[in-house]
Design a protein around this motif. Structure first.
Motif, PDB file in Angstrom:
ATOM      1  N   UNK A   1       0.857  -1.185   0.000  1.00 52.41           N
ATOM      2  CA  UNK A   1       0.000   0.000   0.000  1.00 52.41           C
ATOM      3  C   UNK A   1       0.900   1.245   0.000  1.00 52.41           C
ATOM      4  N   UNK A   2       0.541   2.231  -0.797  1.00 52.64           N
ATOM      5  CA  UNK A   2       1.368   3.434  -0.858  1.00 52.64           C
ATOM      6  C   UNK A   2       1.087   4.365   0.324  1.00 52.64           C
ATOM      7  N   UNK A   3       1.987   5.309   0.527  1.00 49.39           N
ATOM      8  CA  UNK A   3       1.917   6.215   1.673  1.00 49.39           C
ATOM      9  C   UNK A   3       0.641   7.050   1.661  1.00 49.39           C
ATOM     10  N   UNK A   4       0.233   7.535   0.505  1.00 49.20           N
ATOM     11  CA  UNK A   4      -0.969   8.356   0.413  1.00 49.20           C
ATOM     12  C   UNK A   4      -2.197   7.573   0.886  1.00 49.20           C
ATOM     13  N   UNK A   5      -2.310   6.340   0.448  1.00 48.88           N
ATOM     14  CA  UNK A   5      -3.446   5.509   0.876  1.00 48.88           C
ATOM     15  C   UNK A   5      -3.358   5.206   2.370  1.00 48.88           C
ATOM     16  N   UNK A   6      -2.170   5.006   2.873  1.00 41.99           N
ATOM     17  CA  UNK A   6      -1.997   4.803   4.318  1.00 41.99           C
ATOM     18  C   UNK A   6      -2.456   6.035   5.091  1.00 41.99           C
ATOM     19  N   UNK A   7      -2.067   7.210   4.634  1.00 44.20           N
ATOM     20  CA  UNK A   7      -2.481   8.447   5.298  1.00 44.20           C
ATOM     21  C   UNK A   7      -4.004   8.572   5.296  1.00 44.20           C
ATOM     22  N   UNK A   8      -4.629   8.265   4.182  1.00 46.33           N
ATOM     23  CA  UNK A   8      -6.095   8.327   4.105  1.00 46.33           C
ATOM     24  C   UNK A   8      -6.732   7.407   5.141  1.00 46.33           C
ATOM     25  N   UNK A   9      -6.236   6.188   5.231  1.00 46.94           N
ATOM     26  CA  UNK A   9      -6.793   5.225   6.187  1.00 46.94           C
ATOM     27  C   UNK A   9      -6.558   5.661   7.625  1.00 46.94           C
ATOM     28  N   UNK A  10      -5.377   6.166   7.922  1.00 43.24           N
ATOM     29  CA  UNK A  10      -5.059   6.622   9.280  1.00 43.24           C
ATOM     30  C   UNK A  10      -5.977   7.766   9.670  1.00 43.24           C
ATOM     31  N   UNK A  11      -6.118   8.751   8.791  1.00 44.24           N
ATOM     32  CA  UNK A  11      -6.966   9.911   9.070  1.00 44.24           C
ATOM     33  C   UNK A  11      -8.409   9.482   9.307  1.00 44.24           C
ATOM     34  N   UNK A  12      -8.943   8.663   8.419  1.00 49.50           N
ATOM     35  CA  UNK A  12     -10.334   8.211   8.575  1.00 49.50           C
ATOM     36  C   UNK A  12     -10.517   7.464   9.888  1.00 49.50           C
ATOM     37  N   UNK A  13      -9.582   6.617  10.235  1.00 48.55           N
ATOM     38  CA  UNK A  13      -9.671   5.855  11.478  1.00 48.55           C
ATOM     39  C   UNK A  13      -9.668   6.778  12.699  1.00 48.55           C
ATOM     40  N   UNK A  14      -8.777   7.746  12.716  1.00 50.41           N
ATOM     41  CA  UNK A  14      -8.709   8.699  13.834  1.00 50.41           C
ATOM     42  C   UNK A  14     -10.000   9.500  13.939  1.00 50.41           C
ATOM     43  N   UNK A  15     -10.502   9.981  12.815  1.00 48.94           N
ATOM     44  CA  UNK A  15     -11.718  10.802  12.855  1.00 48.94           C
ATOM     45  C   UNK A  15     -12.933   9.987  13.285  1.00 48.94           C
ATOM     46  N   UNK A  16     -13.016   8.751  12.841  1.00 47.79           N
ATOM     47  CA  UNK A  16     -14.126   7.901  13.271  1.00 47.79           C
ATOM     48  C   UNK A  16     -14.084   7.699  14.783  1.00 47.79           C
ATOM     49  N   UNK A  17     -12.912   7.511  15.342  1.00 48.59           N
ATOM     50  CA  UNK A  17     -12.790   7.359  16.801  1.00 48.59           C
ATOM     51  C   UNK A  17     -13.288   8.606  17.528  1.00 48.59           C
ATOM     52  N   UNK A  18     -13.051   9.779  16.959  1.00 47.77           N
ATOM     53  CA  UNK A  18     -13.521  11.017  17.589  1.00 47.77           C
ATOM     54  C   UNK A  18     -15.046  11.111  17.595  1.00 47.77           C
ATOM     55  N   UNK A  19     -15.695  10.492  16.639  1.00 50.23           N
ATOM     56  CA  UNK A  19     -17.158  10.543  16.616  1.00 50.23           C
ATOM     57  C   UNK A  19     -17.775   9.681  17.712  1.00 50.23           C
ATOM     58  N   UNK A  20     -16.994   8.806  18.306  1.00 52.28           N
ATOM     59  CA  UNK A  20     -17.486   7.930  19.366  1.00 52.28           C
ATOM     60  C   UNK A  20     -17.414   8.571  20.747  1.00 52.28           C
ATOM     61  N   UNK A  21     -16.792   9.730  20.849  1.00 54.85           N
ATOM     62  CA  UNK A  21     -16.664  10.416  22.134  1.00 54.85           C
ATOM     63  C   UNK A  21     -17.916  11.263  22.346  1.00 54.85           C
ATOM     64  N   UNK A  22     -18.735  10.921  23.349  1.00 57.18           N
ATOM     65  CA  UNK A  22     -19.979  11.674  23.545  1.00 57.18           C
ATOM     66  C   UNK A  22     -19.725  13.026  24.209  1.00 57.18           C
ATOM     67  N   UNK A  23     -20.574  13.982  23.895  1.00 59.99           N
ATOM     68  CA  UNK A  23     -20.544  15.272  24.581  1.00 59.99           C
ATOM     69  C   UNK A  23     -21.156  15.088  25.960  1.00 59.99           C
ATOM     70  N   UNK A  24     -20.647  15.832  26.932  1.00 61.90           N
ATOM     71  CA  UNK A  24     -21.134  15.662  28.303  1.00 61.90           C
ATOM     72  C   UNK A  24     -22.454  16.386  28.542  1.00 61.90           C
ATOM     73  N   UNK A  25     -22.837  17.261  27.647  1.00 63.27           N
ATOM     74  CA  UNK A  25     -24.102  17.982  27.791  1.00 63.27           C
ATOM     75  C   UNK A  25     -24.677  18.253  26.411  1.00 63.27           C
ATOM     76  N   UNK A  26     -25.973  18.462  26.387  1.00 62.30           N
ATOM     77  CA  UNK A  26     -26.638  18.781  25.125  1.00 62.30           C
ATOM     78  C   UNK A  26     -26.853  17.555  24.260  1.00 62.30           C
ATOM     79  N   UNK A  27     -27.515  17.787  23.164  1.00 57.69           N
ATOM     80  CA  UNK A  27     -27.801  16.743  22.186  1.00 57.69           C
ATOM     81  C   UNK A  27     -26.957  17.045  20.953  1.00 57.69           C
ATOM     82  N   UNK A  28     -25.678  16.696  21.026  1.00 58.09           N
ATOM     83  CA  UNK A  28     -24.715  17.024  19.984  1.00 58.09           C
ATOM     84  C   UNK A  28     -24.323  15.744  19.250  1.00 58.09           C
ATOM     85  N   UNK A  29     -24.419  15.776  17.943  1.00 54.48           N
ATOM     86  CA  UNK A  29     -24.053  14.641  17.099  1.00 54.48           C
ATOM     87  C   UNK A  29     -22.789  14.981  16.312  1.00 54.48           C
TER      88      UNK A  29
END
Length: 119
Positions: A1-29
């Motif tokens: 796999x080339x570096x560019x594709x690796x970067x894409x996968x790493x970025x997507x994986x990190x961002x998906x993990x951030x979507x799993x962190x709930x906000x402590x208040x409000x109804x934020x998606x």
């Protein structure tokens, strides 16, 4: 796999993990936006949060960009990082070299004095 594709996968994986962190208040998606043709990656936040100073039931709309990353000329540009610990820390932890990361949210003058890529 080339570096560019690796970067894409790493970025997507990190961002998906951030979507799993709930906000402590409000109804934020979280919403991810992955544009692999333009190499643009975002986490958006949207919803409603309480405004207790107005009234016990008052809310306000929340809509904005939490994280914005681009890949430009083979480098990862952090355009916006609204996280507590920083996306840069996560990128370096998984092995992305600092000279391949540009802190786009800082001026070029400040980037010259950092350990990261200038552009």
């Amino acid at each position: 796999m080339d570096t560019l594709e690796q970067y894409r996968q790493i970025i997507c994986s990190i961002l998906i993990e951030h979507t799993k962190i709930p906000y402590s208040y409000g109804d934020i998606q979280h919403e991810t936006i992955f544009d692999k043709e333009q190499d643009r990656y975002l986490v958006m936040i949207l919803g409603r949060e309480p405004v207790p100073e107005l009234s016990p039931t008052a809310t306000r709309r929340v809509h904005g960009c939490l994280i914005h990353i681009d890949i430009i000329d083979g480098k990862i540009w952090i355009q916006r990082d609204g996280t507590e610990d920083g996306v840069v820390r996560e990128l370096t932890r998984v092995g992305v070299p600092k000279n391949r990361i540009v802190l786009g949210f800082r001026s070029e003058e400040l980037r010259k004095n950092s350990e990261f890529a200038i552009a």
